[in-house]
Design a protein around this motif. Sequence first.
Motif, PDB file in Angstrom:
ATOM      1  N   GLU A 199       7.477 -34.778 -22.165  1.00  0.00           N
ATOM      2  CA  GLU A 199       8.058 -33.688 -22.527  1.00  0.00           C
ATOM      3  C   GLU A 199       9.337 -33.643 -21.624  1.00  0.00           C
ATOM      4  OE1 GLU A 199       5.435 -30.536 -21.651  1.00  0.00           O
ATOM      5  OE2 GLU A 199       4.528 -30.707 -23.489  1.00  0.00           O
ATOM      6  N   SER A 200       9.410 -34.356 -20.457  1.00  0.00           N
ATOM      7  CA  SER A 200      10.846 -34.459 -19.742  1.00  0.00           C
ATOM      8  C   SER A 200      11.661 -35.291 -20.436  1.00  0.00           C
ATOM      9  CB  SER A 200      10.302 -34.901 -18.374  1.00  0.00           C
ATOM     10  OG  SER A 200       9.609 -34.053 -17.704  1.00  0.00           O
ATOM     11  N   ILE A 201      11.122 -36.316 -20.830  1.00  0.00           N
ATOM     12  CA  ILE A 201      11.912 -37.555 -21.393  1.00  0.00           C
ATOM     13  C   ILE A 201      12.472 -36.808 -22.876  1.00  0.00           C
ATOM     14  CG2 ILE A 201      11.741 -39.554 -22.888  1.00  0.00           C
ATOM     15  CD1 ILE A 201       9.595 -40.742 -21.049  1.00  0.00           C
ATOM     16  N   ILE A 230       6.774 -41.222 -10.284  1.00  0.00           N
ATOM     17  CA  ILE A 230       8.034 -40.352 -10.688  1.00  0.00           C
ATOM     18  C   ILE A 230       8.891 -41.455 -11.489  1.00  0.00           C
ATOM     19  CG2 ILE A 230       9.506 -40.800  -8.632  1.00  0.00           C
ATOM     20  CD1 ILE A 230      10.651 -38.050  -8.854  1.00  0.00           C
ATOM     21  N   PHE A 231       9.959 -41.173 -12.468  1.00  0.00           N
ATOM     22  CA  PHE A 231      10.607 -41.842 -13.197  1.00  0.00           C
ATOM     23  C   PHE A 231      12.074 -41.574 -13.142  1.00  0.00           C
ATOM     24  CE2 PHE A 231       6.381 -41.853 -14.976  1.00  0.00           C
ATOM     25  CZ  PHE A 231       6.062 -43.016 -15.161  1.00  0.00           C
ATOM     26  N   THR A 232      12.832 -42.606 -13.015  1.00  0.00           N
ATOM     27  CA  THR A 232      14.378 -42.415 -12.967  1.00  0.00           C
ATOM     28  C   THR A 232      14.958 -42.191 -14.040  1.00  0.00           C
ATOM     29  OG1 THR A 232      15.130 -44.706 -13.403  1.00  0.00           O
ATOM     30  CG2 THR A 232      14.637 -44.021 -11.134  1.00  0.00           C
ATOM     31  N   LYS A 233      15.944 -41.621 -14.508  1.00  0.00           N
ATOM     32  CA  LYS A 233      16.622 -41.560 -15.682  1.00  0.00           C
ATOM     33  C   LYS A 233      17.146 -43.038 -16.025  1.00  0.00           C
ATOM     34  CE  LYS A 233      18.231 -36.682 -15.336  1.00  0.00           C
ATOM     35  NZ  LYS A 233      19.320 -35.735 -15.442  1.00  0.00           N
ATOM     36  N   PRO A 234      17.581 -43.348 -17.170  1.00  0.00           N
ATOM     37  CA  PRO A 234      18.270 -44.428 -17.578  1.00  0.00           C
ATOM     38  C   PRO A 234      19.372 -44.882 -16.376  1.00  0.00           C
ATOM     39  CG  PRO A 234      17.975 -43.383 -19.435  1.00  0.00           C
ATOM     40  CD  PRO A 234      17.697 -42.211 -18.394  1.00  0.00           C
ATOM     41  N   VAL A 235      19.405 -46.181 -16.119  1.00  0.00           N
ATOM     42  CA  VAL A 235      20.371 -46.627 -14.863  1.00  0.00           C
ATOM     43  C   VAL A 235      21.416 -47.260 -15.535  1.00  0.00           C
ATOM     44  CG1 VAL A 235      18.557 -46.734 -13.207  1.00  0.00           C
ATOM     45  CG2 VAL A 235      19.069 -48.844 -14.593  1.00  0.00           C
ATOM     46  N   ARG A 289      20.846 -40.775  -2.271  1.00  0.00           N
ATOM     47  CA  ARG A 289      21.708 -41.710  -2.495  1.00  0.00           C
ATOM     48  C   ARG A 289      22.258 -41.851  -3.886  1.00  0.00           C
ATOM     49  NH1 ARG A 289      19.298 -47.068   1.062  1.00  0.00           N
ATOM     50  NH2 ARG A 289      18.421 -45.860   2.451  1.00  0.00           N
ATOM     51  N   GLY A 290      21.843 -40.812  -4.656  1.00  0.00           N
ATOM     52  CA  GLY A 290      22.554 -40.528  -5.998  1.00  0.00           C
ATOM     53  C   GLY A 290      21.412 -40.774  -7.147  1.00  0.00           C
ATOM     54  N   VAL A 291      20.420 -41.156  -7.028  1.00  0.00           N
ATOM     55  CA  VAL A 291      19.409 -41.782  -8.019  1.00  0.00           C
ATOM     56  C   VAL A 291      19.094 -40.558  -8.899  1.00  0.00           C
ATOM     57  CG1 VAL A 291      17.427 -42.842  -8.700  1.00  0.00           C
ATOM     58  CG2 VAL A 291      18.625 -43.858  -6.863  1.00  0.00           C
ATOM     59  N   GLU A 292      19.222 -40.352  -9.968  1.00  0.00           N
ATOM     60  CA  GLU A 292      18.711 -39.296 -10.774  1.00  0.00           C
ATOM     61  C   GLU A 292      17.268 -39.459 -11.384  1.00  0.00           C
ATOM     62  OE1 GLU A 292      22.373 -37.308 -12.705  1.00  0.00           O
ATOM     63  OE2 GLU A 292      22.088 -39.080 -13.415  1.00  0.00           O
ATOM     64  N   PHE A 293      16.412 -38.681 -11.269  1.00  0.00           N
ATOM     65  CA  PHE A 293      14.872 -38.597 -11.603  1.00  0.00           C
ATOM     66  C   PHE A 293      14.668 -37.538 -12.745  1.00  0.00           C
ATOM     67  CE2 PHE A 293      14.672 -40.196  -7.397  1.00  0.00           C
ATOM     68  CZ  PHE A 293      13.887 -41.380  -7.466  1.00  0.00           C
ATOM     69  N   LEU A 294      13.855 -38.085 -13.644  1.00  0.00           N
ATOM     70  CA  LEU A 294      13.471 -36.947 -14.588  1.00  0.00           C
ATOM     71  C   LEU A 294      12.858 -35.597 -13.988  1.00  0.00           C
ATOM     72  CD1 LEU A 294      11.674 -39.299 -17.149  1.00  0.00           C
ATOM     73  CD2 LEU A 294      13.747 -38.138 -17.527  1.00  0.00           C
TER      74      LEU A 294
END
Length: 383
Positions: A371-373, A337-342, A290-295
């Motif tokens: 490290e991903s952040i 798991i973590f999303t990118k900022p929304v 649905r378009g949510v971006e994750f790290l």
Amino acid sequence: MSDLKNIKNYDYSLEKIFPEAADFLPLKGTDYVEIYVGNAKQSAHFYKAAFGFQSLAYAGLETGTKDKTSYVLIQDKIKLVLTSSMNPESDINLHLTQHGDGVKVIALWVDDATKAFEETTKRGAKPYMQPTKEEDENGYVVRSGIHTYGDTVHIFVERSNYKGDFLPGFEKWESTYNPEATGLRYIDHMVGNVDWNEMNTWAEFYKNVMGFANLITFDDKDISTKYTALMSKVMTNGNGRIKFPINEPAEGVKKSQIEEYIDFYKGAGCQHIAVATNDIEHTVREMTNRGVEFLYVPGTYYDTVGDRVGEIEEDMNKLKELGIMVDRDEEGYLLQIFTKPVEDRPTMFFEIIQRKGAQSFGKGNFQALFESIEAEQARRGTL
């Protein structure tokens, strides 16, 4: 984590394990989270389409509210309130100018909002909202509120005498567009970012003013990479239903995620909302579609994670495909798991978490996560 060995599920009691968690302020759970946004109508569509929330209630011009518009979304036990202002000089728009889209209210469900206000203000909390009775044909609600870190506030909600969909002043929001839920169930915890040397101040606030206890402490040795570091204290109320990690920056070679947040949010605030699911693979796959971006989690993370966490029920290859991390404590394991900022500013984001017994917060994943952040910070030029 040995203090947690008697904890077996979400609705546990901590009074015996943490006798200092005085329950003079009994909290039944998170009632709602209100996010101030630039355009509530469009934000509501995003959270419905991308996160699987559904329509619950609405307040605006059509309901007699002339100064702001609020859309209330629901998914299982989670209620999000998205609010925009009609007045360019309102406190809401001042908040948006300063912070961008972000959490204003963390509302807590109580039996007695007047007593909650009295107990916290006599212990030093700054009043935000005097106990107020709000009523309509469905009964009445009593709300009160106090200030916390930055411009964030807690509102105490007493709703045992109310039968409406949300609150007086709202009407049922009928919508033809209600996409399938993604499996989100309840708010597991909410993280506050505060400035340098303020973590202990706010940990003491939650201890002394609200009767919370320090569940876990992470220092810069626990949460650091080659470049950045931070420190955190996880505060919990007496029954364990409300958990607030408080983060502050720590000295590092480069600018940490906490410093980046403080710079762009222009002060302390709620960094992320952790929402629980019973099937994280389904939830993440749905949200991704649905378009949510994750790290992005480096593929090398999965080369050794199996040795660290041992046997799990899930297929590690599927977790790798989705970027879901795993960690284990003495009670079991968790997946997260973590999303990118929304929003456009690199501030608020969401964590998706599934607990398989574990009551910790993924300490073993901190290195890979940060490290991903940092990789995202480098792309933004803010590391």
